[in-house]
Design a protein around this motif. Structure first.
Motif, PDB file in Angstrom:
ATOM      1  N   THR A   1      13.799  -2.007 -19.689  1.00 44.78           N
ATOM      2  CA  THR A   1      14.611  -3.251 -19.204  1.00 44.78           C
ATOM      3  C   THR A   1      15.751  -2.995 -18.468  1.00 44.78           C
ATOM      4  OG1 THR A   1      15.409  -3.745 -21.181  1.00 44.78           O
ATOM      5  CG2 THR A   1      13.499  -4.637 -20.771  1.00 44.78           C
ATOM      6  N   GLY A   2      16.284  -1.867 -18.700  1.00 48.76           N
ATOM      7  CA  GLY A   2      17.857  -1.448 -18.356  1.00 48.76           C
ATOM      8  C   GLY A   2      18.903  -1.892 -19.231  1.00 48.76           C
ATOM      9  N   ASP A   3      18.555  -2.670 -20.275  1.00 45.70           N
ATOM     10  CA  ASP A   3      19.552  -2.920 -21.409  1.00 45.70           C
ATOM     11  C   ASP A   3      19.069  -1.990 -22.450  1.00 45.70           C
ATOM     12  OD1 ASP A   3      20.136  -3.988 -24.218  1.00 45.70           O
ATOM     13  OD2 ASP A   3      20.313  -6.015 -23.333  1.00 45.70           O
ATOM     14  N   ASP A   4      20.042  -1.114 -22.858  1.00 43.20           N
ATOM     15  CA  ASP A   4      20.029   0.145 -23.847  1.00 43.20           C
ATOM     16  C   ASP A   4      19.447  -0.347 -25.120  1.00 43.20           C
ATOM     17  OD1 ASP A   4      20.338   1.698 -21.645  1.00 43.20           O
ATOM     18  OD2 ASP A   4      22.487   2.263 -22.373  1.00 43.20           O
ATOM     19  N   ALA A   5      20.031  -1.338 -25.769  1.00 45.83           N
ATOM     20  CA  ALA A   5      19.771  -2.048 -27.038  1.00 45.83           C
ATOM     21  C   ALA A   5      18.393  -2.512 -27.017  1.00 45.83           C
ATOM     22  CB  ALA A   5      20.655  -2.853 -27.583  1.00 45.83           C
ATOM     23  N   HIS A   6      17.900  -3.208 -25.931  1.00 45.73           N
ATOM     24  CA  HIS A   6      16.601  -3.854 -26.083  1.00 45.73           C
ATOM     25  C   HIS A   6      15.549  -2.758 -25.833  1.00 45.73           C
ATOM     26  CE1 HIS A   6      13.374  -6.698 -25.793  1.00 45.73           C
ATOM     27  NE2 HIS A   6      13.284  -6.722 -24.626  1.00 45.73           N
ATOM     28  N   ASP A   7      15.867  -1.588 -25.024  1.00 49.57           N
ATOM     29  CA  ASP A   7      15.043  -0.698 -24.778  1.00 49.57           C
ATOM     30  C   ASP A   7      14.666   0.274 -26.205  1.00 49.57           C
ATOM     31  OD1 ASP A   7      14.602  -1.378 -22.184  1.00 49.57           O
ATOM     32  OD2 ASP A   7      16.043   0.075 -21.449  1.00 49.57           O
ATOM     33  N   LEU A   8      15.801   0.252 -26.880  1.00 51.18           N
ATOM     34  CA  LEU A   8      15.539   1.014 -28.226  1.00 51.18           C
ATOM     35  C   LEU A   8      14.588   0.300 -29.031  1.00 51.18           C
ATOM     36  CD1 LEU A   8      18.985   2.434 -29.065  1.00 51.18           C
ATOM     37  CD2 LEU A   8      17.143   3.610 -28.343  1.00 51.18           C
TER      38      LEU A   8
ATOM     39  N   PRO B   1       1.553  18.401 -33.529  1.00 50.32           N
ATOM     40  CA  PRO B   1       2.161  17.748 -34.282  1.00 50.32           C
ATOM     41  C   PRO B   1       1.693  16.496 -34.903  1.00 50.32           C
ATOM     42  CG  PRO B   1       3.783  18.202 -32.266  1.00 50.32           C
ATOM     43  CD  PRO B   1       2.114  18.653 -32.085  1.00 50.32           C
ATOM     44  N   ASP B   2       2.166  16.032 -35.995  1.00 53.55           N
ATOM     45  CA  ASP B   2       1.447  14.935 -36.658  1.00 53.55           C
ATOM     46  C   ASP B   2       1.479  13.592 -35.947  1.00 53.55           C
ATOM     47  OD1 ASP B   2       0.430  16.456 -38.680  1.00 53.55           O
ATOM     48  OD2 ASP B   2       2.283  16.230 -39.863  1.00 53.55           O
ATOM     49  N   ALA B   3       2.839  13.496 -35.331  1.00 56.25           N
ATOM     50  CA  ALA B   3       3.100  12.127 -34.867  1.00 56.25           C
ATOM     51  C   ALA B   3       3.841  12.308 -33.319  1.00 56.25           C
ATOM     52  CB  ALA B   3       3.910  11.285 -35.642  1.00 56.25           C
ATOM     53  N   PRO B   4       3.620  11.637 -32.423  1.00 54.82           N
ATOM     54  CA  PRO B   4       4.376  11.534 -31.010  1.00 54.82           C
ATOM     55  C   PRO B   4       5.564  11.217 -31.129  1.00 54.82           C
ATOM     56  CG  PRO B   4       3.182   9.428 -31.128  1.00 54.82           C
ATOM     57  CD  PRO B   4       2.640  10.281 -32.401  1.00 54.82           C
ATOM     58  N   PHE B   5       6.492  11.636 -30.224  1.00 54.81           N
ATOM     59  CA  PHE B   5       7.948  11.266 -29.904  1.00 54.81           C
ATOM     60  C   PHE B   5       7.816  10.216 -28.751  1.00 54.81           C
ATOM     61  CE2 PHE B   5       7.665  15.047 -27.571  1.00 54.81           C
ATOM     62  CZ  PHE B   5       8.339  14.842 -26.508  1.00 54.81           C
ATOM     63  N   VAL B   6       8.877   9.550 -28.584  1.00 59.11           N
ATOM     64  CA  VAL B   6       8.998   8.611 -27.564  1.00 59.11           C
ATOM     65  C   VAL B   6       9.894   9.302 -26.609  1.00 59.11           C
ATOM     66  CG1 VAL B   6       9.958   6.355 -26.634  1.00 59.11           C
ATOM     67  CG2 VAL B   6       8.686   6.628 -28.956  1.00 59.11           C
ATOM     68  N   LEU B   7       9.414   9.569 -25.019  1.00 54.64           N
ATOM     69  CA  LEU B   7       9.984  10.026 -24.175  1.00 54.64           C
ATOM     70  C   LEU B   7      10.639   9.031 -22.985  1.00 54.64           C
ATOM     71  CD1 LEU B   7      10.655  12.593 -22.435  1.00 54.64           C
ATOM     72  CD2 LEU B   7       8.631  12.113 -20.988  1.00 54.64           C
ATOM     73  N   HIS B   8      12.248   9.075 -22.973  1.00 50.26           N
ATOM     74  CA  HIS B   8      12.580   7.948 -22.229  1.00 50.26           C
ATOM     75  C   HIS B   8      12.798   8.398 -20.864  1.00 50.26           C
ATOM     76  CE1 HIS B   8      14.159   5.612 -25.977  1.00 50.26           C
ATOM     77  NE2 HIS B   8      13.636   6.764 -26.603  1.00 50.26           N
TER      78      HIS B   8
ATOM     79  N   PRO C   1      13.801   6.886 -16.495  1.00 47.17           N
ATOM     80  CA  PRO C   1      14.623   5.895 -16.131  1.00 47.17           C
ATOM     81  C   PRO C   1      13.893   4.325 -16.063  1.00 47.17           C
ATOM     82  CG  PRO C   1      14.996   7.712 -14.944  1.00 47.17           C
ATOM     83  CD  PRO C   1      13.912   8.029 -15.838  1.00 47.17           C
ATOM     84  N   ASN C   2      12.487   4.573 -15.762  1.00 43.51           N
ATOM     85  CA  ASN C   2      11.708   3.432 -15.562  1.00 43.51           C
ATOM     86  C   ASN C   2      10.748   3.089 -16.651  1.00 43.51           C
ATOM     87  OD1 ASN C   2      10.244   5.786 -14.655  1.00 43.51           O
ATOM     88  ND2 ASN C   2       8.883   4.459 -13.884  1.00 43.51           N
ATOM     89  N   VAL C   3      10.406   3.803 -17.366  1.00 39.70           N
ATOM     90  CA  VAL C   3       9.502   3.683 -18.443  1.00 39.70           C
ATOM     91  C   VAL C   3       9.628   4.691 -19.613  1.00 39.70           C
ATOM     92  CG1 VAL C   3       7.469   2.904 -16.951  1.00 39.70           C
ATOM     93  CG2 VAL C   3       7.817   5.247 -17.619  1.00 39.70           C
ATOM     94  N   MET C   4       8.867   4.155 -20.791  1.00 45.76           N
ATOM     95  CA  MET C   4       8.939   5.062 -21.967  1.00 45.76           C
ATOM     96  C   MET C   4       7.491   5.570 -22.289  1.00 45.76           C
ATOM     97  SD  MET C   4      12.014   3.212 -24.325  1.00 45.76           S
ATOM     98  CE  MET C   4      11.416   1.725 -23.903  1.00 45.76           C
ATOM     99  N   HIS C   5       7.414   6.576 -22.926  1.00 49.40           N
ATOM    100  CA  HIS C   5       5.802   7.077 -23.123  1.00 49.40           C
ATOM    101  C   HIS C   5       6.014   7.539 -24.446  1.00 49.40           C
ATOM    102  CE1 HIS C   5       4.459   7.072 -18.822  1.00 49.40           C
ATOM    103  NE2 HIS C   5       5.658   7.847 -18.604  1.00 49.40           N
ATOM    104  N   LEU C   6       4.800   7.569 -25.222  1.00 50.25           N
ATOM    105  CA  LEU C   6       4.504   8.423 -26.348  1.00 50.25           C
ATOM    106  C   LEU C   6       4.279   9.559 -25.778  1.00 50.25           C
ATOM    107  CD1 LEU C   6       2.487   5.955 -28.497  1.00 50.25           C
ATOM    108  CD2 LEU C   6       4.676   6.481 -28.813  1.00 50.25           C
ATOM    109  N   ALA C   7       4.555  10.441 -26.431  1.00 52.80           N
ATOM    110  CA  ALA C   7       4.731  12.296 -26.111  1.00 52.80           C
ATOM    111  C   ALA C   7       4.272  12.970 -27.253  1.00 52.80           C
ATOM    112  CB  ALA C   7       5.831  12.683 -25.294  1.00 52.80           C
TER     113      ALA C   7
END
Length: 411
Positions: free
Chosen positions: A236-243, A280-287, A289-295
Motif C-alpha cells: 500500500t505504501g504505508d509501512d505500518a499497514h504493509d507490516l 525450510p519448515d516455513a516461508p519468509f515474506v519477501l518485501h 517495492p510493489n508486492v510482498m511474496h511468501l518465499a
C-alpha cells in the motif's frame, strides 16, 4: 566453428548497464553485480519438448571443442552463454547465445571476456556505451489477448474445476500491450528496473527483459539453490499497514497452501540430481517495492562435480508449481486450454551458463517482450480453490507495475 574465449581481470568498469551498445545486448544483474554482454559469437535456436536437452548437448559440445583462456576462474568468467526458453513445449521458441563480449562483476572483482573464431585474432573491445534514446512522452497501454472482465471469467472457470477436484492449483497469466511512437531502446527500462528493484535479477536476453524476483536455480561449484515464490499481496505504501499485511500473508491458508505446492514441486524435481537437500519448515515474506511474496530458499548439493549443469537443472525444475500448477501436467494442459494466449518465454527459464556448468536461471516474471515500438507485458497469479477472480485481477495488475513504470517513467 570452433570458438576461442579469453578472460582477463580488469579495473572496475563502473555501472555495467552503461557499457551496453544500442543493439544485440544481454544482461543479468542484481545489486550492481552480474554479467552484461553484446554481439553474437554463436547461437542455437531450438523449440519443442526437447529444447532443453538440445541446448545442453549443443553447449557441452561447444565447450568441449573451444579454446578457453580464463585468468579469473569465477562463476560467469570464461565461455558464457545467455539463454531464454519458451514456457510451453509447443512451440517452445528458445535460444542460447554466446556474446562476443562479456563484462562481469562479482564480489569486488571485474573481468572482461572476448569470444571469437579460434582461427581469427580476438578483437579488443572499447568499454564505452553509446547514448540511449528517450522512450518518448506517449506510451499507450491496451489489453492484450483478454480484457480484465474476460480474464476474471477464465479465473472463475479455473476455480470451478479446482473445486470439482480436477486439480489443486493452476497459474494463469494475462498480457498487456504497450505502444510507443518510435522503437524502444531497451537500455532505458533496464536501468529503471535495476534502480527500482535492486533485489530482483534484471535481465535482457533476445528481446525479453524484466526484473524477476524468482531464482529458478543457481549452480555454483556444486551447491544448488532455488528460490520459490508463491503467495502474493499488494503493498500500500504505508509501512505500518504493509507490516500488518505481511503478517496476514504469512498466516493465509490460501497462500500457504499455494506456497506448499510450489516448494514440494521444486524439492521433488531436484531430488534425482542432488544430495543433502535443505527445505525450510516455513516461508519468509519477501518485501518488494510493489508486492510482498511468501518465499522459500531450497538448497542442495549436486551428486558430483560432473553432474547436471545449470541448464539441465533448470530443465528438471521447469515448470514448477509456482508457474504451472499442481499436478503440473494437468495444470499446464488447462493453461493451454483456457488461458487464451501464447506465453512465449514468459515464466520460462532465463539466465546464463558457463563452461564449468555453473550458472543462474531465473523465471522470466515481471517481464515483457520487446519488438520495435511494441512491448508485450505479462503477469500471472496462482489460482486455488478459494481464489477470488477480482482479487486475482488486482494482483496481476500489481505485477505489471515494474515493467509498466519502467516504460512510462522519464529519467
Amino acid at each position: 566453428m570452433r570458438l576461442r574465449a579469453r578472460t582477463v581481470e580488469i579495473a572496475d568498469p563502473g555501472a555495467l548497464l552503461e557499457l551496453l551498445p544500442d543493439s544485440h545486448t544481454f544482461a543479468w544483474l542484481r545489486r550492481g553485480e552480474g554479467l552484461v554482454g553484446w554481439g553474437e559469437a554463436a547461437r542455437l535456436d531450438t523449440s519443442g519438448a526437447d529444447r532443453f536437452l538440445r541446448a545442453s548437448d549443443w553447449w557441452r559440445d561447444l565447450v568441449e571443442h573451444a579454446d578457453v583462456e580464463d585468468d579469473v576462474a569465477a562463476p560467469g568468467s570464461g565461455l558464457v552463454a545467455f539463454g531464454g526458453f519458451g514456457f510451453a513445449d509447443e512451440p517452445g521458441d528458445s535460444a542460447l547465445v554466446v556474446p562476443q563480449v562479456v563484462v562481469g562483476r562479482r564480489r569486488g572483482m571485474a573481468w572482461l571476456t572476448v569470444v571469437g573464431d579460434a582461427a581469427e585474432p580476438l578483437p579488443t573491445p572499447h568499454l564505452v556505451g553509446s547514448p540511449t534514446s528517450e522512450i518518448g512522452d506517449t506510451v499507450r497501454f491496451a489489453d492484450g489477448a483478454l480484457s480484465g472482465a474476460q480474464w476474471e471469467s477464465v479465473v472463475a472457470d479455473a476455480v470451478r474445476r479446482i473445486q470439482a477436484g480436477d486439480l489443486e492449483k493452476v497459474v494463469l497469466a494475462r498480457d498487456l500491450l504497450a505502444e510507443t511512437r518510435a522503437p524502444i531502446d531497451v537500455r532505458r527500462p533496464l536501468r529503471r528496473l535495476a534502480r527500482g528493484y535492486p533485489m530482483c535479477w534484471t535481465f535482457h536476453v533476445d528481446g525479453w527483459f524484466g526484473a524477476t524476483p524468482e531464482m529458478l536455480v543457481r549452480r555454483e561449484r556444486g551447491l544448488v539453490t532455488s528460490r520459490v515464490l508463491a503467495g502474493t499481496i499488494r503493498r500500500t505504501g504505508d509501512d505500518a499497514h504493509d507490516l500488518t499485511l505481511a503478517a496476514t500473508l504469512a498466516r493465509s491458508s490460501k497462500d500457504l497452501e499455494e506456497h506448499e505446492y510450489a516448494v514440494r514441486s521444486v524439492a521433488d524435481a531436484l531430488g534425482p540430481y542432488c544430495d543433502s537437500m535443505n527445505v525450510p519448515d516455513a516461508p519468509f515474506v519477501l518485501h518488494l517495492p510493489n508486492v510482498m511474496h511468501l518465499a522459500t530458499d531450497v538448497t542442495a548439493v549436486v551428486h558430483d562435480s560432473s553432474g547436471a549443469n545449470a541448464l539441465e537443472l533448470a530443465a528438471a525444475l521447469h515448470p514448477s508449481a509456482a508457474v504451472g500448477g499442481t499436478p503440473t501436467k494437468t495444470a499446464v494442459r488447462l493453461i493451454s486450454e483456457i488461458e487464451g494466449m501464447d506465453r512465449g518465454r514468459y515464466a520460462g527459464p532465463v539466465g546464463w551458463i558457463d563452461a564449468t556448468g555453473d550458472g543462474e536461471f531465473g523465471i522470466a516474471l515481471r517481464s515483457a517482450h520487446l519488438e520495435g515500438s511494441t512491448v508485450r507485458l505479462f503477469a500471472g497469479c496462482g489460482i486455488v480453490a478459494d481464489s477470488d477472480p477480482a482479487a486475482e485481477l488486482a494482483e496481476a495488475t500489481a505485477k505489471f507495475v515494474p515493467v509498466r513504470d519502467a516504460l512510462a517513467a522519464r529519467d
